[in-house]
Design a protein around this motif. Structure first.
Motif, PDB file in Angstrom:
ATOM      1  N   ASN A 198       0.644  -1.363   0.231  1.00  0.00           N
ATOM      2  CA  ASN A 198      -0.106  -0.068  -0.142  1.00  0.00           C
ATOM      3  C   ASN A 198       0.887   1.260  -0.086  1.00  0.00           C
ATOM      4  O   ASN A 198       0.229   2.299   0.040  1.00  0.00           O
ATOM      5  CB  ASN A 198      -0.821   0.144   1.339  1.00  0.00           C
ATOM      6  N   ASP A 214      -6.624   4.922   0.658  1.00  0.00           N
ATOM      7  CA  ASP A 214      -7.669   4.882  -0.516  1.00  0.00           C
ATOM      8  C   ASP A 214      -8.799   3.897   0.270  1.00  0.00           C
ATOM      9  O   ASP A 214      -8.657   2.697  -0.275  1.00  0.00           O
ATOM     10  CB  ASP A 214      -7.352   4.618  -1.722  1.00  0.00           C
ATOM     11  N   GLU A 340       0.362 -11.029  10.921  1.00  0.00           N
ATOM     12  CA  GLU A 340       1.679 -10.766  11.267  1.00  0.00           C
ATOM     13  C   GLU A 340       2.022 -10.855  12.893  1.00  0.00           C
ATOM     14  O   GLU A 340       3.058 -11.359  13.278  1.00  0.00           O
ATOM     15  CB  GLU A 340       2.425  -9.501  10.820  1.00  0.00           C
TER      16      GLU A 340
HETATM   17  N1  ATP Z   1     -10.198  -0.382   4.483  1.00  0.00           N
HETATM   18  C1  ATP Z   1      -9.245  -0.172   3.780  1.00  0.00           C
HETATM   19  N2  ATP Z   1      -9.127   0.245   2.511  1.00  0.00           N
HETATM   20  C2  ATP Z   1      -8.126   0.303   1.695  1.00  0.00           C
HETATM   21  N3  ATP Z   1      -6.847   0.119   2.113  1.00  0.00           N
HETATM   22  C3  ATP Z   1      -6.767  -0.285   3.452  1.00  0.00           C
HETATM   23  C4  ATP Z   1      -7.977  -0.455   4.600  1.00  0.00           C
HETATM   24  N4  ATP Z   1      -7.280  -0.710   5.542  1.00  0.00           N
HETATM   25  C5  ATP Z   1      -6.397  -0.804   5.571  1.00  0.00           C
HETATM   26  N5  ATP Z   1      -5.643  -0.326   4.341  1.00  0.00           N
HETATM   27  C6  ATP Z   1      -4.304  -0.346   3.790  1.00  0.00           C
HETATM   28  O1  ATP Z   1      -3.607  -1.147   4.665  1.00  0.00           O
HETATM   29  C7  ATP Z   1      -2.377  -0.426   5.288  1.00  0.00           C
HETATM   30  C8  ATP Z   1      -1.881  -1.298   6.524  1.00  0.00           C
HETATM   31  O2  ATP Z   1      -1.595  -2.422   6.332  1.00  0.00           O
HETATM   32  P1  ATP Z   1      -1.012  -3.508   7.238  1.00  0.00           P
HETATM   33  O3  ATP Z   1      -1.396  -3.172   8.493  1.00  0.00           O
HETATM   34  O4  ATP Z   1      -1.172  -4.706   6.696  1.00  0.00           O
HETATM   35  O5  ATP Z   1       0.505  -2.855   6.905  1.00  0.00           O
HETATM   36  P2  ATP Z   1       1.733  -2.905   7.754  1.00  0.00           P
HETATM   37  O6  ATP Z   1       1.683  -4.037   8.612  1.00  0.00           O
HETATM   38  O7  ATP Z   1       2.090  -1.629   8.264  1.00  0.00           O
HETATM   39  O8  ATP Z   1       3.062  -3.026   6.582  1.00  0.00           O
HETATM   40  P3  ATP Z   1       4.055  -4.326   6.516  1.00  0.00           P
HETATM   41  O9  ATP Z   1       3.313  -5.527   6.384  1.00  0.00           O
HETATM   42  O10 ATP Z   1       4.471  -3.909   5.063  1.00  0.00           O
HETATM   43  O11 ATP Z   1       4.946  -4.168   7.580  1.00  0.00           O
HETATM   44  C9  ATP Z   1      -3.186   0.910   5.376  1.00  0.00           C
HETATM   45  O12 ATP Z   1      -1.869   1.942   5.296  1.00  0.00           O
HETATM   46  C10 ATP Z   1      -3.967   1.096   4.273  1.00  0.00           C
HETATM   47  O13 ATP Z   1      -3.160   1.512   3.074  1.00  0.00           O
END
Ligand code: ATP
Ligand code: AH0
Length: 379
Positions: A198, A214, A340
């Protein structure tokens, strides 16, 4: 055994915490998720982390302090989780924490050794909650010659592998990463980062819409793909690198998105978001088509991470993969968001059993090694 997992990912939008009941280890692991909570990342803390990650802007005194500040923030996050599920901290057997990645150098870069830095002081967690904390999972794999990432494949192998089935587990967090499970053979597991998750979409949403992301892919659903931009993205040098490989903010972060948004500023903002979303889906499909499908037929793809909430991204991915069914973790009864954090509980549990939890074929390490530092309860 009650255990808590803490994951603070590259997106920095929240601290994922999970409470599980776990027994056994290795393939005999039995795990039940009791509850999940995402503790929102305070805006000022996010700004501090971003600054700490920046080669030009970061300062050692600030990183030193931030290590403790994050430790206290993780304590807060765990307390909220425990309160939500009516569990006392004295009933927790251990906490496994990933920490916040400040910098990651998978390969030697000039004078810089392959190395990694996750912060969020485990002693603070151990002291405040009087429990055992396992942390710093990536460094032992790097000491054994690995890239220190990805680590989640081990838990995916434990939880999802099926006899005679090839399954791709696609995580879409800040970065996109895939784990290929080939039947139930650990030596055959493959994993690598597919490029942005994302990260680019989020940064463009911030610049163009003052939005953090988004939501559900509503913006990208309305735009059209800008071919010149897509073409430029598909020629990114990361696409040509042979797996195993990993990437991060250094390749697909703010700098790159600022550069692209500026270059294509005459285009409609929604078209830029659509193109970045399409690139995210296409880079995933490209990696399957180039590095997996010529060797292994895929029976299914299971998408996890926050990107699984982006409907446009999911539809684009399904279209690019034709008849290979694409599910989300939630479709098959697991939580995408907790994945995770659960993985680190599984790895922490292995550590306490003196059992390895890296996957050599995923990180490139020369040995299966026991990951993590154990901080004992202070009293
Ligand atoms: N309702 C939603 N619609 C669209 N995108 C979303 C939504 N909810 C979360 N996301 C996306 O998912 C992201 C968070 O994802 P996640 O928590 O898996 O990432 P992370 O754990 O921070 O990253 P990584 O896995 O790379 O360490 C948000 O920043 C957003 O871009
Ligand atoms: C160094 C680092 O923090 N890497 C993360 C990041 O976020 C996704 C991808 O890049 C993955 O390689 C990794 O995290 C997961 C948890 C992993 O190691 O499997």
């Amino acid at each position: 055994m009650y255990a808590v997992g803490i994951m603070s990912g590259t997106s920095m939008d929240g601290i994922d915490t999970v409470l599980v009941d776990i027994h056994g280890y290795g393939k005999e692991t039995k795990l039940k998720v009791i509850g999940y909570h995402e503790y929102p990342m305070p805006i000022d803390m996010k700004a501090k982390i971003m600054k700490a990650c920046d080669e030009k802007d970061s300062h050692v005194d600030e990183i030193c302090s931030l290590n403790f500040e994050l430790g206290y923030l993780f304590v807060e996050a765990v307390k909220v989780l425990l309160h939500k599920y009516h569990i006392l901290s004295k009933d927790i057997d251990f906490i496994a924490t990933h920490g916040q990645t400040i910098y990651h150098i998978p390969f030697q870069k000039g004078q810089l050794l392959p190395s990694t830095l996750q912060i969020g002081e485990p002693a603070v967690l151990a002291y405040e909650l009087n429990t055992t904390v396992i942390s710093n999972f990536r460094v032992m794999d790097m000491a054994a010659g690995g890239q220190g990432a990805p680590l989640v494949p081990y838990s995916e192998f434990i939880l999802y592998s099926e006899e005679h089935k090839n399954i791709a587990l696609q995580n879409i967090g800040g970065i996109g990463n895939v784990t290929l499970l080939v039947g139930q053979d650990l030596d055959q597991v493959q994993a690598f980062d597919t490029g942005p998750g994302n990260m680019m979409i989020n940064e463009a949403c911030r610049l163009l819409y003052h939005l953090e992301y988004d939501d559900c892919g509503h913006i990208s659903a309305k735009g059209t793909v800008i071919n010149a931009l897509l073409d430029e993205l598909m020629h990114h040098s990361y696409m040509k690198k042979q797996p195993p490989k990993s990437t991060g903010r250094e390749d697909f972060g703010e700098k790159y998105v600022h550069y692209l948004v500026d270059k294509y500023k005459k285009e409609k903002p929604q078209d830029i978001i659509t193109t970045l979303t399409y690139f995210t889906a296409k880079s995933i499909a490209y990696h399957y088509q180039t590095y997996i499908l010529p060797y292994y037929p895929l029976h299914k793809v299971i998408v996890g991470g926050g990107g699984s909430h982006n409907q446009t991204l999911l539809h684009m991915l399904q279209k690019e993969l034709y008849d290979i069914p694409v599910y989300t973790q939630d479709d098959i009864g697991y939580s995408s968001d907790a994945k995770e954090a659960i993985a680190f509980v599984i790895m922490g549990n292995e550590t306490l059993h003196h059992h390895f939890s890296n996957v050599k074929s995923a990180t490139g390490a020369s040995d299966y090694v026991i990951l993590g530092n154990i901080t004992l309860p202070p009293r």
